[in-house]
Design a protein around this motif. Structure first.
Motif, PDB file in Angstrom:
ATOM      1  N   SER A   3     -17.588  16.787 113.447  1.00  0.00           N
ATOM      2  CA  SER A   3     -16.877  17.449 114.546  1.00  0.00           C
ATOM      3  C   SER A   3     -15.599  18.128 114.081  1.00  0.00           C
ATOM      4  O   SER A   3     -15.290  19.246 114.504  1.00  0.00           O
ATOM      5  CB  SER A   3     -16.541  16.449 115.650  1.00  0.00           C
ATOM      6  OG  SER A   3     -17.692  16.112 116.368  1.00  0.00           O
ATOM      7  N   MET A   6     -16.478  21.277 112.229  1.00  0.00           N
ATOM      8  CA  MET A   6     -16.935  22.297 113.169  1.00  0.00           C
ATOM      9  C   MET A   6     -15.753  22.900 113.925  1.00  0.00           C
ATOM     10  O   MET A   6     -15.665  24.125 114.072  1.00  0.00           O
ATOM     11  CB  MET A   6     -17.950  21.717 114.165  1.00  0.00           C
ATOM     12  CG  MET A   6     -19.309  21.477 113.557  1.00  0.00           C
ATOM     13  SD  MET A   6     -20.552  21.032 114.801  1.00  0.00           S
ATOM     14  CE  MET A   6     -20.358  19.269 114.857  1.00  0.00           C
ATOM     15  N   LYS A   9     -13.909  25.276 111.694  1.00  0.00           N
ATOM     16  CA  LYS A   9     -14.655  26.521 111.520  1.00  0.00           C
ATOM     17  C   LYS A   9     -14.604  27.379 112.788  1.00  0.00           C
ATOM     18  O   LYS A   9     -14.464  28.607 112.712  1.00  0.00           O
ATOM     19  CB  LYS A   9     -16.097  26.239 111.120  1.00  0.00           C
ATOM     20  CG  LYS A   9     -16.831  27.471 110.682  1.00  0.00           C
ATOM     21  CD  LYS A   9     -18.048  27.156 109.866  1.00  0.00           C
ATOM     22  CE  LYS A   9     -18.602  28.459 109.349  1.00  0.00           C
ATOM     23  NZ  LYS A   9     -19.626  28.298 108.366  1.00  0.00           N
ATOM     24  N   ILE A 117     -22.298  27.237 116.104  1.00  0.00           N
ATOM     25  CA  ILE A 117     -21.359  26.149 115.796  1.00  0.00           C
ATOM     26  C   ILE A 117     -20.837  25.524 117.086  1.00  0.00           C
ATOM     27  O   ILE A 117     -20.741  24.308 117.204  1.00  0.00           O
ATOM     28  CB  ILE A 117     -20.196  26.664 114.919  1.00  0.00           C
ATOM     29  CG1 ILE A 117     -20.725  27.112 113.557  1.00  0.00           C
ATOM     30  CG2 ILE A 117     -19.131  25.590 114.751  1.00  0.00           C
ATOM     31  CD1 ILE A 117     -19.729  27.900 112.746  1.00  0.00           C
ATOM     32  N   ASP A 120     -23.543  23.352 118.598  1.00  0.00           N
ATOM     33  CA  ASP A 120     -23.648  22.094 117.846  1.00  0.00           C
ATOM     34  C   ASP A 120     -22.461  21.185 118.137  1.00  0.00           C
ATOM     35  O   ASP A 120     -22.631  19.968 118.308  1.00  0.00           O
ATOM     36  CB  ASP A 120     -23.753  22.366 116.343  1.00  0.00           C
ATOM     37  CG  ASP A 120     -25.076  22.972 115.940  1.00  0.00           C
ATOM     38  OD1 ASP A 120     -26.028  22.960 116.756  1.00  0.00           O
ATOM     39  OD2 ASP A 120     -25.157  23.515 114.818  1.00  0.00           O
ATOM     40  N   TYR A 121     -21.283  21.773 118.187  1.00  0.00           N
ATOM     41  CA  TYR A 121     -20.078  20.998 118.466  1.00  0.00           C
ATOM     42  C   TYR A 121     -20.173  20.335 119.842  1.00  0.00           C
ATOM     43  O   TYR A 121     -19.887  19.143 119.988  1.00  0.00           O
ATOM     44  CB  TYR A 121     -18.848  21.899 118.389  1.00  0.00           C
ATOM     45  CG  TYR A 121     -17.550  21.197 118.719  1.00  0.00           C
ATOM     46  CD1 TYR A 121     -16.903  20.402 117.768  1.00  0.00           C
ATOM     47  CD2 TYR A 121     -16.982  21.305 119.982  1.00  0.00           C
ATOM     48  CE1 TYR A 121     -15.733  19.751 118.068  1.00  0.00           C
ATOM     49  CE2 TYR A 121     -15.803  20.653 120.289  1.00  0.00           C
ATOM     50  CZ  TYR A 121     -15.181  19.865 119.337  1.00  0.00           C
ATOM     51  OH  TYR A 121     -14.009  19.220 119.646  1.00  0.00           O
TER      52      TYR A 121
END
Length: 125
Positions: A3, A6, A9, A117, A120-121
């Motif tokens: 996490s 992510m 990013k 991203i 997914d996060y």
């Protein structure tokens, strides 16, 4: 990816990659190059649809970076599950020729990377 990675990013993409102007020149060229395909569409607004796609991603990013993940509307998260061509399949004819429109392609790639991203996060939290 963890996490924290992510989130780092997401922040980096948001702050350093989303600084380009909207690719109007490319969208105008797309409309000219695919004139016959666009004529077949009953309701078409490539600029508005691509802007909606990008704005959804950027808006969701701002929720995350401000620590307001719990306030992200459920429907907004659901839209993150689809890329531009899934959400707006009427433009699928453009996908194979994206390299001919480098500004549009660059914006699409950056927003897609960020979308994945973010999704997914949100799934990991």
């Amino acid at each position: 990816m963890k996490s924290e990675e992510m989130l780092e990013k997401i922040s980096r993409l948001y702050n350093f990659q989303l600084v380009n102007p909207f690719p109007y020149e490319d969208t105008n060229r797309i409309k000219i190059d695919f004139e016959s395909e666009f004529e077949l569409l009953e309701e078409e607004n490539l600029n508005a649809d691509f802007n909606d796609y990008c704005t959804l991603i950027v808006g969701t990013t701002s929720y995350i970076l401000k620590g307001n993940v719990a306030n992200i509307p459920k429907k907004q998260i659901e839209f993150l599950n689809e890329d531009f061509f899934q959400r707006f399949p009427q433009y699928s004819f453009i996908k194979a020729k994206l390299e001919n429109y480098p500004d549009f392609q660059n914006e699409y790639i950056i927003h897609e990377e960020l979308r994945k991203i973010i999704f997914d996060y949100l799934q990991s939290n």
